[in-house]
Design an enzyme around this catalytic site. Structure first.
Site: not given
Ligand code: RRO
Length: 285
Positions: A55, A111, A246-247
């Site tokens: 979020g 997002c 990332g992951t």
């Molecule tokens: O913060 C998030 O929930 C979030 C962001 Br900003 C995003 O760009 N991608 C994601 O998977 N989570």
């Protein structure tokens, strides 16, 4: 690079990522003011990946100015990821982060976890062009626009970002998804839906890179499920010129950057390539 948001955003962790073999680091997305993000649970492991609904928790761009300066003083190239709720907000945050000394900006148009509140920018080509142009007016820095895979035609969105003045496209953010607890008989994430990342989305991300490379004349940064050197080579062969991981840091530890770099190098030796650019887009020819 690391993918935005991974392992949080403290300068010491981002420095460790850089020291572990990333060429630059990407911050968690920064917005115009501090945000707490969604209530817990915000993350769940699922088949071949993770599902998050953080979020957009962040301390606000203004607060992060000193952190960016700290990273720069340690010699770390910094890409500041950012978002806003309006054209004006995107432009203001870009201005703040440029003054902080970031090397480039990554405009988060994608997002998946705030759709109700802010709307998902990357679903609308006109808005992507407008926001990108407004951001470019406020900064001399290179601007990467990060797109969502959850759109009908990613080529049109990528073109719109290019028309708005984007210097590169990052493809892609997480895929909107859901997980349900069969005992509770309820969605696991408090936000109900979240963004799916990890190996589960690699073929989707690869297809997005493939499409975007065909649509634009600016560099494409591959992101989505890259875990091994072979994955990285696949994205390069599709046409990506840089990558975000990332992951895989969560599943394989921080050594993953060096492992990927080493495997790209050994693949190049085994196959007679001297420079990365010889491999970029080869699969499209
Ligand atoms: O913060 C998030 O929930 C979030 C962001 Br900003 C995003 O760009 N991608 C994601 O998977 N989570």
């Amino acid at each position: 690079m690391n993918a935005a948001g991974v392992l949080g955003m403290s300068p010491s962790i981002l420095k460790r990522i850089y020291d572990s073999g990333a060429g630059a680091v990407v911050t968690k997305s920064l917005g115009p003011k501090p945000r707490k993000g969604h209530p817990n649970p915000t993350f769940v492991r699922v088949e071949a990946g993770g599902l998050n609904a953080m979020g957009l928790p962040n301390p606000g761009a203004e607060y992060f100015v000193d952190e960016i300066k700290e990273l720069k003083n340690m010699g770390v190239p910094v890409i500041a990821s950012f978002f806003g709720g309006s054209v004006q907000e995107f432009a203001e945050v870009a201005y703040t982060l440029s003054r902080a000394g970031a090397d480039a900006l990554e405009l988060n148009a994608s997002c998946p976890n705030v759709a109700e509140e802010l709307g998902m920018l990357a679903a609308d080509a006109n808005n992507v062009e407008k926001v990108t142009a407004a951001v470019k007016d406020q900064t001399k820095l290179p601007v990467f626009v990060k797109l969502s895979p959850s759109v009908t035609n990613i080529k049109i969105i990528a073109k719109a970002a290019e028309w708005g003045g984007a210097d590169a496209i990052t493809a892609v953010n997480t895929v909107k998804a859901i997980a349900i607890d069969v005992n509770m008989r309820r969605p696991i994430l408090a936000n109900v839906t979240g963004g799916l990342s990890g190996p589960a989305i690699k073929p989707i991300a690869l297809r997005c890179v493939w499409d975007v490379v065909q649509a634009v004349n600016i560099p494409v940064i591959g992101c989505g499920g890259i875990t091994t050197g072979e994955d990285a080579v696949e994205f390069i062969l599709a046409g990506a010129t840089a990558l975000e991981v990332g992951t895989a840091v969560m599943t394989h530890g921080i050594g993953v950057y060096k492992d990927i770099n080493d495997r790209i190098a050994s693949y190049m030796t085994e196959n007679g390539f001297k420079e990365i650019k010889e491999m970029v887009g080869l699969a499209q020819e």
